[in-house]
Design a protein around this motif. Structure first.
Motif, PDB file in Angstrom:
ATOM      1  N   THR A  70       0.860  -1.178   0.000  1.00 22.54           N
ATOM      2  CA  THR A  70       0.000   0.000   0.000  1.00 22.54           C
ATOM      3  C   THR A  70       0.894   1.224   0.000  1.00 22.54           C
ATOM      4  O   THR A  70       1.889   1.274   0.749  1.00 22.54           O
ATOM      5  N   GLN A  71       0.555   2.207  -0.836  1.00 21.77           N
ATOM      6  CA  GLN A  71       1.339   3.442  -0.861  1.00 21.77           C
ATOM      7  C   GLN A  71       0.694   4.464   0.070  1.00 21.77           C
ATOM      8  O   GLN A  71      -0.520   4.473   0.220  1.00 21.77           O
ATOM      9  N   PRO A  72       1.521   5.313   0.691  1.00 23.88           N
ATOM     10  CA  PRO A  72       0.971   6.267   1.651  1.00 23.88           C
ATOM     11  C   PRO A  72       0.263   7.436   0.950  1.00 23.88           C
ATOM     12  O   PRO A  72       0.522   7.702  -0.213  1.00 23.88           O
ATOM     13  N   GLU A  73      -0.616   8.100   1.692  1.00 22.18           N
ATOM     14  CA  GLU A  73      -1.293   9.281   1.145  1.00 22.18           C
ATOM     15  C   GLU A  73      -0.351  10.471   1.138  1.00 22.18           C
ATOM     16  O   GLU A  73      -0.375  11.290   0.235  1.00 22.18           O
ATOM     17  N   TYR A  74       0.454  10.539   2.205  1.00 20.56           N
ATOM     18  CA  TYR A  74       1.407  11.642   2.329  1.00 20.56           C
ATOM     19  C   TYR A  74       2.812  11.076   2.450  1.00 20.56           C
ATOM     20  O   TYR A  74       3.013  10.034   3.081  1.00 20.56           O
ATOM     21  N   LEU A  75       3.753  11.809   1.856  1.00 19.03           N
ATOM     22  CA  LEU A  75       5.147  11.422   1.996  1.00 19.03           C
ATOM     23  C   LEU A  75       5.688  12.081   3.263  1.00 19.03           C
ATOM     24  O   LEU A  75       5.446  13.264   3.499  1.00 19.03           O
ATOM     25  N   TYR A  76       6.370  11.318   4.081  1.00 16.87           N
ATOM     26  CA  TYR A  76       6.972  11.922   5.264  1.00 16.87           C
ATOM     27  C   TYR A  76       8.278  11.199   5.556  1.00 16.87           C
ATOM     28  O   TYR A  76       8.530  10.093   5.073  1.00 16.87           O
ATOM     29  N   PHE A  77       9.124  11.870   6.317  1.00 19.16           N
ATOM     30  CA  PHE A  77      10.386  11.245   6.731  1.00 19.16           C
ATOM     31  C   PHE A  77      10.565  11.415   8.227  1.00 19.16           C
ATOM     32  O   PHE A  77       9.955  12.304   8.837  1.00 19.16           O
ATOM     33  N   GLU A  78      11.417  10.557   8.803  1.00 19.73           N
ATOM     34  CA  GLU A  78      11.689  10.653  10.236  1.00 19.73           C
ATOM     35  C   GLU A  78      13.180  10.705  10.489  1.00 19.73           C
ATOM     36  O   GLU A  78      13.970  10.226   9.670  1.00 19.73           O
ATOM     37  N   ARG A  79      13.557  11.280  11.608  1.00 15.02           N
ATOM     38  CA  ARG A  79      14.957  11.290  12.017  1.00 15.02           C
ATOM     39  C   ARG A  79      15.254  10.101  12.907  1.00 15.02           C
ATOM     40  O   ARG A  79      14.537   9.849  13.871  1.00 15.02           O
ATOM     41  N   LYS A  80      16.350   9.422  12.581  1.00 16.05           N
ATOM     42  CA  LYS A  80      16.829   8.343  13.436  1.00 16.05           C
ATOM     43  C   LYS A  80      18.134   8.869  14.031  1.00 16.05           C
ATOM     44  O   LYS A  80      19.110   9.078  13.303  1.00 16.05           O
ATOM     45  N   ASN A  81      18.122   9.127  15.313  1.00 23.70           N
ATOM     46  CA  ASN A  81      19.254   9.823  15.939  1.00 23.70           C
ATOM     47  C   ASN A  81      20.305   8.874  16.484  1.00 23.70           C
ATOM     48  O   ASN A  81      20.009   8.020  17.311  1.00 23.70           O
ATOM     49  N   TYR A  82      21.505   9.007  15.986  1.00 23.29           N
ATOM     50  CA  TYR A  82      22.647   8.298  16.577  1.00 23.29           C
ATOM     51  C   TYR A  82      23.921   8.945  16.073  1.00 23.29           C
ATOM     52  O   TYR A  82      23.910   9.672  15.070  1.00 23.29           O
ATOM     53  N   TYR A  83      24.999   8.738  16.795  1.00 17.79           N
ATOM     54  CA  TYR A  83      26.269   9.327  16.387  1.00 17.79           C
ATOM     55  C   TYR A  83      27.183   8.263  15.812  1.00 17.79           C
ATOM     56  O   TYR A  83      27.305   7.170  16.346  1.00 17.79           O
ATOM     57  N   TYR A  84      27.809   8.590  14.700  1.00 21.04           N
ATOM     58  CA  TYR A  84      28.834   7.722  14.119  1.00 21.04           C
ATOM     59  C   TYR A  84      29.681   8.610  13.213  1.00 21.04           C
ATOM     60  O   TYR A  84      29.152   9.542  12.605  1.00 21.04           O
ATOM     61  N   PRO A  85      31.021   8.390  13.140  1.00 18.20           N
ATOM     62  CA  PRO A  85      31.848   9.289  12.310  1.00 18.20           C
ATOM     63  C   PRO A  85      31.366   9.385  10.854  1.00 18.20           C
ATOM     64  O   PRO A  85      31.539  10.422  10.232  1.00 18.20           O
ATOM     65  N   ASP A  86      30.740   8.306  10.349  1.00 17.52           N
ATOM     66  CA  ASP A  86      30.289   8.382   8.954  1.00 17.52           C
ATOM     67  C   ASP A  86      28.890   8.989   8.823  1.00 17.52           C
ATOM     68  O   ASP A  86      28.275   8.949   7.770  1.00 17.52           O
TER      69      ASP A  86
END
Ligand code: ADP
Ligand code: MG
Length: 485
Positions: A70-86
């Motif tokens: 199923t495709q979403p009605e709205y496009l959205y993004f989320e932040r996945k928080n973590y630290y890494y040098p890359d």
């Protein structure tokens, strides 16, 4: 005691076919010179903002449709928080399952050892790849070319029951990504990475009931399909051994990694101390409505996939199932085949040449079909020459090999080797008379008794036809024609 195996996959595949990255205008070219495809936003410079790449979203939506999601009605993004040098931003822009990723709750039918199987797809999401780090004895270097490359992550339900099934699914997915022009899906270029989840349960229990499932072991970052197969088989045996030794119940849910060199999985961390990524909706990307019209345009533009082409080759061109499977395995081979036919070649001959000669010889030369010097034009020409009996099929094999090695056209090769002969008497009569008209003096010498001058005249016929005239026919014709003078 027998065991059932449950396997679920998380497959990451870079979208390699966009011009630019998913949130920046830097070129999508990870394997180019290090740190040349980088924009300030990929480096997380203060004040820079992501701009969503519409083409990446279009291709992701196409993958979602092919996976019956199923495709979403709205496009959205989320932040996945973590630290890494890359990860210079300190977070990755991704999609979790709420409110809805690019694809949810689909399925895919795939073939394994001649049998059709169905796997349920939990979700498909679009995210950005991290940078990559290279480690040297003097220290480590980070290459930001990969930071922000569009990445599709697909999560299946634990529906696979063997390594064979898991690998057959991955191969089907690779074919889909290639045929749909989404990605080269080349694991050698690091474009495909998999996490493999494995658990076992006693044979007599009901596998539909999740309560009966064993402890899930996740194996991170397996970079080849061969690795996936070996990691699964190793992990199944490791878990069975723990059961038999009575140590299974002490085994915590955990993440392991596949060690290619030793052929074993190695403990990384327990799931109990799983990282909390503190997801929240990415505030720098506005809500975007995905219109019905756009979705329907995307659906209409899905290219013909491998299984559709296979059916067509079998039904329309009467190619055997065995050969059809070989032809569709790589998109470039299917395209070569279709191009050859579109140039008028007989489909069965084209299929035979490709499956028995071309692929075998390319394999020996360690070349891909795109690197082959022999083109579909050449193959179509060669097939026509054999059909028209200009050369024998035995001769054609030699011409084929030479064309593959040199890139010369079969016509040129056959002429050079004097294979292609003019056997049409009328044509030779015409040339013989041209020669006679040009050499009245020779005719005279002949009439005066120098009958071996006929050899000279035959030589001229051969010269005029570029050596193509059938020599004994040319001799007979010349002997007759000179008498008429
Ligand atoms: P996590 O949050 O640990 O990543 P998920 O529930 O999201 O766990 O599952 C991730 C993957 O694990 C999916 O591919 C899923 O199919 C697989 N999985 C879940 N349970 C099992 C199990 N008992 N055995 C094997 N794979 C499983
Ligand atoms: Mg996981």
């Amino acid at each position: 005691m027998g065991y059932k195996v449950l396997i679920g996959l998380e497959m990451h595949c870079e979208i390699s076919n966009t011009k630019t990255k998913v949130f920046s205008s830097a070129r999508n070219g990870y394997s180019e010179k290090a740190n040349t495809n980088v924009r300030p936003v990929d480096m997380a410079f203060p004040g820079t903002l992501p701009v969503v790449n519409k083409e990446a979203v279009r291709l992701a939506l196409m993958a979602s449709m092919i996976l019956n999601c199923t495709q979403p009605e709205y496009l959205y993004f989320e932040r996945k928080n973590y630290y890494y040098p890359d990860l210079p931003k300190g977070f990755q822009i991704t999609q979790e399952t709420k409110p809805a990723p690019i694809g949810s709750f689909g399925y895919l039918d795939y073939e394994v050892n001649g049998e059709m199987k169905r796997v349920r797809i939990n979700n498909l999401h679009l995210e950005e790849d991290a940078a990559s780090s290279d480690h040297y004895s003097s220290g480590s270097r980070i290459n930001y070319n990969r930071a922000g490359v569009p990445l599709l992550e697909l999560v299946t339900e634990p529906d696979f029951r063997s390594a064979d099934e898991a690998v057959a699914f991955l191969e089907t997915m690779r074919s889909i990504y290639q045929y749909a022009d989404i990605s080269e899906a080349d694991s050698k270029k690091g474009q495909v990475r998999c996490d493999v989840n494995v658990s076992i349960m006693e044979d007599n229990l009901d596998e539909e009931d999740p309560k009966n499932w064993g402890t899930k072991i996740e194996i991170k970052n397996v970079n080849s399909f061969g690795g996936v197969r070996d990691a699964i088989n190793y992990e199944i045996q490791r878990q069975i051994d723990l059961k038999e030794d009575g140590k299974y119940d002490e085994m915590p849910q955990q993440t392991r990694r596949w060690d290619e060199d030793s052929g074993t999985t190695i403990y990384m961390r327990s799931k109990v101390d799983a990282i909390d990524y503190k997801y929240f909706v990415e505030p720098n990307i506005p809500k975007f409505k995905i219109s019905k019209e756009w979705l329907s345009d995307i659906r209409k533009s899905i290219p013909r996939l491998a299984h559709e082409r296979k059916e067509e080759y079998m039904n329309k061109y009467e190619v055997s199932e065995y050969d059809a499977n070989i032809l569709v395995k790589e998109k470039a081979v299917a395209e070569f085949f279709e191009k050859t036919i579109s140039l008028g070649a007989n489909p069965k001959s084209a299929s035979n040449w490709i499956t028995t000669n071309l692929l075998g010889q390319l394999n020996k030369l360690e070349l891909t079909i795109d690197e082959a010097k022999l083109t579909p034009e050449h193959l179509a020409e060669l097939i026509k020459m054999v059909e028209d009996k200009e050369i024998s099929s035995q001769q054609a094999k030699g011409v084929f090999t030479e064309s593959l090695e040199t890139g010369k056209s079969p016509h040129d090769i056959a002429s050079e080797k004097g294979l292609k002969q003019i056997t049409d008497e009328g044509e030779i009569v015409k040339v013989a008379n041209e020669v006679l008209d040009e050499h009245p003096d020779v005719i005279e010498q002949y009439k005066n008794g120098k009958t071996n001058m006929v050899n000279y005249l035959v030589g001229q016929v051969m010269k005029k036809t570029g050596g193509k005239a059938n020599p004994s026919l040319a001799r007979d014709v010349m002997a007759k024609e000179i008498e008429k003078r």
